[in-house]
Enzyme design. Structure first.
Site, PDB file in Angstrom:
ATOM      1  N   CYS A  72       7.632  -8.343  33.198  1.00  0.00           N
ATOM      2  CA  CYS A  72       8.730  -7.403  32.960  1.00  0.00           C
ATOM      3  C   CYS A  72       9.519  -7.331  34.269  1.00  0.00           C
ATOM      4  O   CYS A  72       9.340  -8.180  35.143  1.00  0.00           O
ATOM      5  CB  CYS A  72       8.244  -6.052  32.448  1.00  0.00           C
ATOM      6  N   HIS A 105     -12.418 -11.881  42.293  1.00  0.00           N
ATOM      7  CA  HIS A 105     -13.160 -10.618  42.388  1.00  0.00           C
ATOM      8  C   HIS A 105     -13.126  -9.801  41.093  1.00  0.00           C
ATOM      9  O   HIS A 105     -14.082  -9.102  40.794  1.00  0.00           O
ATOM     10  CB  HIS A 105     -12.598  -9.742  43.522  1.00  0.00           C
TER      11      HIS A 105
HETATM   12  C1  RB5 Z   1      13.284  -2.539  32.021  1.00  0.00           C
HETATM   13  O1  RB5 Z   1      14.481  -2.120  32.533  1.00  0.00           O
HETATM   14  C2  RB5 Z   1      12.171  -2.281  33.038  1.00  0.00           C
HETATM   15  O2  RB5 Z   1      11.931  -0.926  33.131  1.00  0.00           O
HETATM   16  C3  RB5 Z   1      10.915  -3.046  32.667  1.00  0.00           C
HETATM   17  O3  RB5 Z   1      11.206  -4.396  32.608  1.00  0.00           O
HETATM   18  C4  RB5 Z   1       9.741  -2.922  33.625  1.00  0.00           C
HETATM   19  O4  RB5 Z   1      10.129  -3.155  34.939  1.00  0.00           O
HETATM   20  C5  RB5 Z   1       8.905  -1.722  33.485  1.00  0.00           C
HETATM   21  O5  RB5 Z   1       7.917  -1.528  34.183  1.00  0.00           O
END
Ligand code: RB5
Length: 159
Positions: A72, A105
């Site tokens: 993400c 680990h």
């Molecule tokens: C999306 O904008 C962002 O919040 C997501 O990709 C991530 O970084 C969340 O932890």
């Protein structure tokens, strides 16, 4: 060299990880022809919610079907989500050392990456290190077993 790892790797992430996931989906099968990679989405850069994609990958890893790589924007949201699933040990790695240690680990079975915080070439190197490193077992096995016991206590409603 990889010894004990499953031969299937599930990838997933939200729009914040889409570009890096695309790069990994294109690159990793060439680097690891012995592994099977499956992309569980998202499949474009329109805004979605990361827990949905983290859950898709974590569900498969939780069932023992393989390893996972989640991406993400920061790697944090997918990591928090994935660690809600039993048998999942998701680790956020930001360099080669954290990637290696998470396998040696912690026997991490999901690698979490933050597209907005990582150079893409480094992200590939992190994946290579992670996929090539075995769990050391021994004293680390005791600790991983303790995590599993805690998990059972939480979900089993122990008094
Ligand atoms: C999306 O904008 C962002 O919040 C997501 O990709 C991530 O970084 C969340 O932890």
């Amino acid at each position: 060299m990889m010894h004990n790892l499953p031969d299937k790797v599930f990838l997933g992430g939200d729009h914040g990880g889409f570009k890096l996931k695309k790069r990994l989906v294109e690159t990793l099968p060439q680097l690891f022809p012995q592994l099977q990679f499956e992309d569980l989405g998202t499949y474009d850069d329109s805004s979605v919610n990361y827990p949905e994609y983290a859950a898709k990958v974590a569900t498969r890893v939780s069932k023992g079907e393989g390893l996972g790589i989640l991406i993400c924007g920061s790697g944090i949201g997918v990591c928090i989500t994935a660690n809600k699933f039993s048998n999942v040990r998701a680790a956020l790695a930001w360099d080669l050392t954290s990637a290696r240690l998470s396998r040696e680990h912690n026997n991490a079975n999901i690698l979490c990456l933050g597209e907005r915080l990582l150079d893409p070439d480094l992200a590939i190197e992190i994946c290579k290190t992670w996929l090539r490193t075995d769990f050391e077992g021994g004293r680390h096995q005791i600790r991983v077993d303790m995590i599993h016991e805690l998990e059972k206590g939480q979900s089993g409603g122990a008094s």
